[in-house]
Design an enzyme around this catalytic site. Structure first.
Site, PDB file in Angstrom:
ATOM      1  N   HIS A 158     133.684  45.622  19.802  1.00  0.00           N
ATOM      2  CA  HIS A 158     134.862  44.778  18.978  1.00  0.00           C
ATOM      3  C   HIS A 158     136.184  45.744  18.528  1.00  0.00           C
ATOM      4  O   HIS A 158     136.126  47.100  19.004  1.00  0.00           O
ATOM      5  CB  HIS A 158     134.553  44.177  17.335  1.00  0.00           C
ATOM      6  CG  HIS A 158     134.285  45.154  16.351  1.00  0.00           C
ATOM      7  ND1 HIS A 158     133.047  46.715  16.405  1.00  0.00           N
ATOM      8  CD2 HIS A 158     135.069  46.532  15.861  1.00  0.00           C
ATOM      9  CE1 HIS A 158     133.314  47.295  15.336  1.00  0.00           C
ATOM     10  NE2 HIS A 158     134.470  47.588  15.797  1.00  0.00           N
ATOM     11  N   HIS A 179     129.793  50.572  16.033  1.00  0.00           N
ATOM     12  CA  HIS A 179     129.491  51.437  14.951  1.00  0.00           C
ATOM     13  C   HIS A 179     128.094  51.442  15.684  1.00  0.00           C
ATOM     14  O   HIS A 179     127.117  50.449  16.014  1.00  0.00           O
ATOM     15  CB  HIS A 179     129.445  51.566  13.758  1.00  0.00           C
ATOM     16  CG  HIS A 179     131.225  50.649  14.078  1.00  0.00           C
ATOM     17  ND1 HIS A 179     132.391  51.510  13.679  1.00  0.00           N
ATOM     18  CD2 HIS A 179     131.790  49.197  13.060  1.00  0.00           C
ATOM     19  CE1 HIS A 179     133.080  51.025  13.618  1.00  0.00           C
ATOM     20  NE2 HIS A 179     133.186  49.491  13.747  1.00  0.00           N
ATOM     21  N   ARG A 221     134.005  55.311  20.405  1.00  0.00           N
ATOM     22  CA  ARG A 221     135.926  54.151  20.660  1.00  0.00           C
ATOM     23  C   ARG A 221     134.923  54.358  22.294  1.00  0.00           C
ATOM     24  O   ARG A 221     134.815  54.765  23.189  1.00  0.00           O
ATOM     25  CB  ARG A 221     136.644  54.906  20.946  1.00  0.00           C
ATOM     26  CG  ARG A 221     137.553  54.435  19.535  1.00  0.00           C
ATOM     27  CD  ARG A 221     139.002  55.247  20.145  1.00  0.00           C
ATOM     28  NE  ARG A 221     139.618  56.106  18.329  1.00  0.00           N
ATOM     29  CZ  ARG A 221     139.515  56.941  18.566  1.00  0.00           C
ATOM     30  NH1 ARG A 221     139.229  58.389  18.924  1.00  0.00           N
ATOM     31  NH2 ARG A 221     139.860  57.539  16.938  1.00  0.00           N
ATOM     32  N   GLU A 241     129.746  45.598   9.459  1.00  0.00           N
ATOM     33  CA  GLU A 241     131.196  44.871   8.688  1.00  0.00           C
ATOM     34  C   GLU A 241     131.386  43.813   9.144  1.00  0.00           C
ATOM     35  O   GLU A 241     130.820  43.435   9.622  1.00  0.00           O
ATOM     36  CB  GLU A 241     132.601  46.213   9.455  1.00  0.00           C
ATOM     37  CG  GLU A 241     132.833  45.515  10.420  1.00  0.00           C
ATOM     38  CD  GLU A 241     133.482  46.528  11.712  1.00  0.00           C
ATOM     39  OE1 GLU A 241     133.461  48.037  11.602  1.00  0.00           O
ATOM     40  OE2 GLU A 241     134.443  46.379  12.115  1.00  0.00           O
ATOM     41  N   GLN A 278     135.534  49.379  20.120  1.00  0.00           N
ATOM     42  CA  GLN A 278     134.849  50.098  19.640  1.00  0.00           C
ATOM     43  C   GLN A 278     133.268  49.100  19.407  1.00  0.00           C
ATOM     44  O   GLN A 278     133.515  48.370  19.504  1.00  0.00           O
ATOM     45  CB  GLN A 278     135.563  50.273  18.492  1.00  0.00           C
ATOM     46  CG  GLN A 278     135.960  50.150  17.335  1.00  0.00           C
ATOM     47  CD  GLN A 278     136.219  50.492  16.124  1.00  0.00           C
ATOM     48  OE1 GLN A 278     135.865  50.529  15.012  1.00  0.00           O
ATOM     49  NE2 GLN A 278     137.714  50.683  16.266  1.00  0.00           N
TER      50      GLN A 278
END
Ligand code: ZN
Length: 314
Positions: free
Chosen positions: A170, A96, A190, A113, A94
């Site tokens: 990642h 972001h 995804r 993250e 995935q």
């Protein structure tokens, strides 16, 4: 108000989840628990204060109504989300979006993250980056399903740390327990889900076009941890930037801390001891998560404890 805010939080079932979160003392409703949203004001799983004058209040409401506890922070929403993840199987591959793309396309912030590896089975791996040299090559390799050549795999062990900025390809691999500190966002694109089907036989949705839009080229640059040692304390700073600061405190006896941020998020990953604030002592142990609010200018930890502490970016 010098009471720490101890939290009760939400477990999330996932297709890739397991039962390893038991080790933190949580009561699991199934053996497919993937995530504990340990410190969260995100609408998809909000923490509740469990002690003191705000017992029963949701963290998002507290942030809206008592901003003074958070240093009168200017951000509209509580900015951080701390999760513990049990990857009993691979999570999807995935990416972001960043804040600009997330706000424009999803109405929420993007997601940068970072991961602290709590535990990993021997040989466990993550996906961290990809080898495509251009967007055209990236598209070709995704569309032809050439995952073997596209995805960068990295072996991990307990104690490792990975910084995962928005735009990074990642996936967390099978057999890994992670504490994740992230921007408070739930937007995931995804790229690949290993052609897995859920109990109803359904594939999970992929988001190929948006993924190609937001994926960075080039390998991700991890941060370099720095360690300082004081009496009874090894302090490791993993990352400190505009998004967040994340530190590990390995405590072996009494240590006095002075605040370095308007408010501080704490997650106890190992051991037990006490937290003393303004003369009041609170027992703390593995699996506890709490917030030290702005009125708390200093505190004492005692015992044998491993704590991940974080605060909003500078
Ligand atoms: Zn992610």
């Amino acid at each position: 108000m010098t009471e720490p805010l101890f939290l009760d939080s939400v477990l999330q079932e996932k297709i890739w989840g397991g039962d390893h979160l038991k080790r933190f003392g949580y009561t699991l409703p199934s053996d497919k628990i993937g995530e504990y949203w340990a410190i969260s004001a995100h609408p998809n799983g909000v923490s509740t204060i469990k002690n003191g004058e705000y017992a029963g209040v949701k963290l998002d409401d507290l942030y809206q109504e008592h901003r003074e506890l958070f240093g009168n922070a200017k951000k509209d929403v509580f900015p951080l989300l701390t999760k513990i993840l049990d990857a009993n199987d691979w999570l999807s591959v995935q990416v972001h979006p960043d804040d600009a793309y997330g706000l424009a396309n999803e109405g929420e912030l993007g997601k940068t993250e970072c991961w602290y590896i709590i535990d990993a089975q021997p040989g466990a791996e993550i996906i961290y980056g990809h080898h495509a040299k251009s967007k055209a090559e990236l598209r070709d390799m995704i569309e032809s399903g050439d995952w073997e050549h596209l995805l960068t795999k990295v072996k991990v062990k307990a104690g490792d740390f990975f910084y995962v900025p928005s735009g990074t390809m990642h996936a967390i691999g099978k057999g890994i327990l992670i504490l994740e500190t992230q921007q408070s966002s739930d937007t995931t694109y995804r790229v690949y889900d290993f052609d897995r089907r859920d109990d109803q036989g359904n594939l999970r949705e992929l988001h190929i076009e948006k993924s190609i839009d937001v994926l960075n080229l080039g390998e991700p640059a991890n941060t370099t941890p720095s360690v300082t040692k004081e009496e009874n304390l090894d302090k490791t700073t993993f990352v400190s930037n505009d998004f967040f600061t994340v530190e590990k405190w390995e405590i072996t006896g009494p240590v006095t801390f002075n605040k370095t941020a308007p408010y501080t998020l704490c997650s106890v990953l190992d051991g037990q001891g006490t937290l003393t604030v303004a003369g009041e002592s609170y027992p703390v142990q593995l699996g506890d998560h709490f917030i030290l609010t702005s009125d708390i200018t200093n505190w004492i930890f005692d015992g044998k404890l491993t704590v991940i502490a974080s605060h909003d970016g500078e």
